[in-house]
Design a protein around this motif. Structure first.
Motif, PDB file in Angstrom:
ATOM      1  N   UNK A   1      39.931  39.099  34.184  1.00 26.27           N
ATOM      2  CA  UNK A   1      41.129  38.553  34.670  1.00 26.27           C
ATOM      3  C   UNK A   1      42.112  39.503  35.008  1.00 26.27           C
ATOM      4  N   UNK A   2      42.165  40.534  34.253  1.00 30.61           N
ATOM      5  CA  UNK A   2      42.993  41.814  34.723  1.00 30.61           C
ATOM      6  C   UNK A   2      42.444  42.655  35.432  1.00 30.61           C
ATOM      7  N   UNK A   3      41.092  42.594  35.699  1.00 32.12           N
ATOM      8  CA  UNK A   3      40.668  43.510  36.583  1.00 32.12           C
ATOM      9  C   UNK A   3      39.727  44.513  36.258  1.00 32.12           C
ATOM     10  N   UNK A   4      39.473  44.367  34.836  1.00 30.39           N
ATOM     11  CA  UNK A   4      38.703  45.495  34.180  1.00 30.39           C
ATOM     12  C   UNK A   4      37.262  44.942  34.496  1.00 30.39           C
ATOM     13  N   UNK A   5      36.244  46.082  34.873  1.00 27.74           N
ATOM     14  CA  UNK A   5      34.950  45.628  35.401  1.00 27.74           C
ATOM     15  C   UNK A   5      33.834  45.261  34.286  1.00 27.74           C
ATOM     16  N   UNK A   6      34.227  44.397  33.404  1.00 26.32           N
ATOM     17  CA  UNK A   6      33.186  44.226  32.347  1.00 26.32           C
ATOM     18  C   UNK A   6      32.471  42.847  32.754  1.00 26.32           C
TER      19      UNK A   6
END
Length: 365
Positions: free
Chosen positions: A99-104
């Motif tokens: 949700x914070x934009x990290x590509x996990x």
């Protein structure tokens, strides 16, 4: 590539050969180095991975896997930074990071039931959720507190962490994962994983029959814990570390061998514990005056097995993240307003599980 295109490219004949669906990398071609970041220190929580390495299951897939302990840091950080290729973490960590934009991206769900409990002494008379009112509860920092917060919210109990609440029903104190820091003098109730801190409390001198354990999954708070994840960059890699195979294939090989390790560990718990004891060093025995490495890891292995052998695993689909559970976990976090935005649509990649098992998920992706 979309899932259907990927499956088409993989080939129907390949999918039909579950357990041997991918061409093996022979020793002549060299082993592919893979770094798997564990969420905590070495212990039976990760028994399946230690077994997969010790029994040669990873090697049979052409992988040279290094298992990396991390302690109290987040596996998300090391995997996103590229210091590890794959990792294990709780789904709450994964969803909040996405949700914070990290590509996990989650590729498998290893534990199908939450092991999160709120544990107290029977003498305090806390028998139902409403009885928490007026008590102090020890919680863990960061996202590790979300299951407890979701529990209190579900049952209409305000907490001292909520802004603008002058007289909260429950006072919360943060503690650093060792229950003896607060229990029972500073907090009558503590967050405790059934496989770890509950046994630590017993070893502090509080026998199991003196404890009241609230298993949050039984109260509808099933925020799933240990999964396997990576980044979209790894999955998009067409030539993983120059091996000639894709990141998705590496993930599938890693997952298949890991599930084989978990299946073996659950069926041979005493032997799995012996393998863990050779790896966990000073972290083997947990905490408490009566603690011992063998006892604590045996307790942990038995309860970890129960978390693994639940949900899809009981249907023969170990490692499958059911879409309904993913949706429920997102909904719970939304109810707490902890997601900055909605997790990415590709926060779960089921094609890796499909490659590893030769099965297809029963929903449209």
């Amino acid at each position: 590539m979309q899932r259907r295109d990927f499956l088409k490219a993989l080939g129907a004949g390949t999918l039909a050969a579950a357990g041997s669906s991918l061409p093996r990398i022979g020793h002549a071609a060299g082993m592919v180095p893979v770094r798997l970041q564990l969420k905590w220190f070495p212990q039976a929580q990760f028994a399946g991975y230690f077994v997969a390495k010790g029994k040669g299951f990873y090697a049979a897939e052409g992988l040279d896997v290094t298992l990396l302990p991390i302690g109290e840091q987040s596996p998300i950080q090391t995997v996103v930074a590229g210091a590890a290729d794959f990792g294990t973490t709780w789904i709450t960590d994964l969803l909040t990071a996405s949700s914070r934009g990290l590509p996990v991206v989650e590729i498998a769900q290893i534990f199908q039931k939450s092991g999160f409990t709120l544990t107290t002494l029977k003498k305090y008379g806390i028998e139902k959720p409403a009885d928490f009112k007026g008590h102090t509860v020890g919680i863990w920092p960061g996202g590790n507190a979300y299951p407890a917060l979701a529990f209190f919210k579900k049952y209409g109990l305000t907490t001292s962490l909520e802004p603008g609440v002058g007289n909260p029903d429950v006072k919360l104190v943060t503690y650093g994962f060792d229950p003896k820091l607060v229990f029972p003098d500073k907090a009558q109730v503590v967050s405790a994983m059934i496989y770890n801190e509950v046994d630590q409390i017993i070893n502090m001198g509080y026998p199991l029959d003196t404890l009241k354990i609230f298993d949050l999954a039984d109260y509808g708070i099933n925020l799933l814990e240990d999964n396997m994840f990576t980044t979209q960059n790894v999955l998009n890699e067409g030539n993983f570390k120059g091996s000639g195979i894709s990141g998705k294939e590496v993930g599938a090989r890693l997952l298949r061998a890991s599930l084989k390790g978990w299946d073996w560990a659950v069926k041979h718990q005493a032997e799995a514990v012996s393998m863990v004891l050779s790896q966990c060093g000073p972290y083997c025995k947990g905490a408490g005056k009566a603690a011992s490495g063998l006892k604590h890891q045996t307790w942990m292995m038995a309860h970890i097995a129960q978390l693994y052998e639940a949900g899809p695993t009981l249907k023969g689909d170990a490692g499958l993240l059911e879409k309904s559970e993913l949706d429920n976990n997102i909904a719970l976090l939304n109810s707490l307003k902890v997601l900055k935005t909605q997790p990415a649509k590709n926060v779960a990649e089921w094609s890796v599980w499909e490659m590893a098992t030769g099965k297809r998920v029963p929903w449209k992706v």
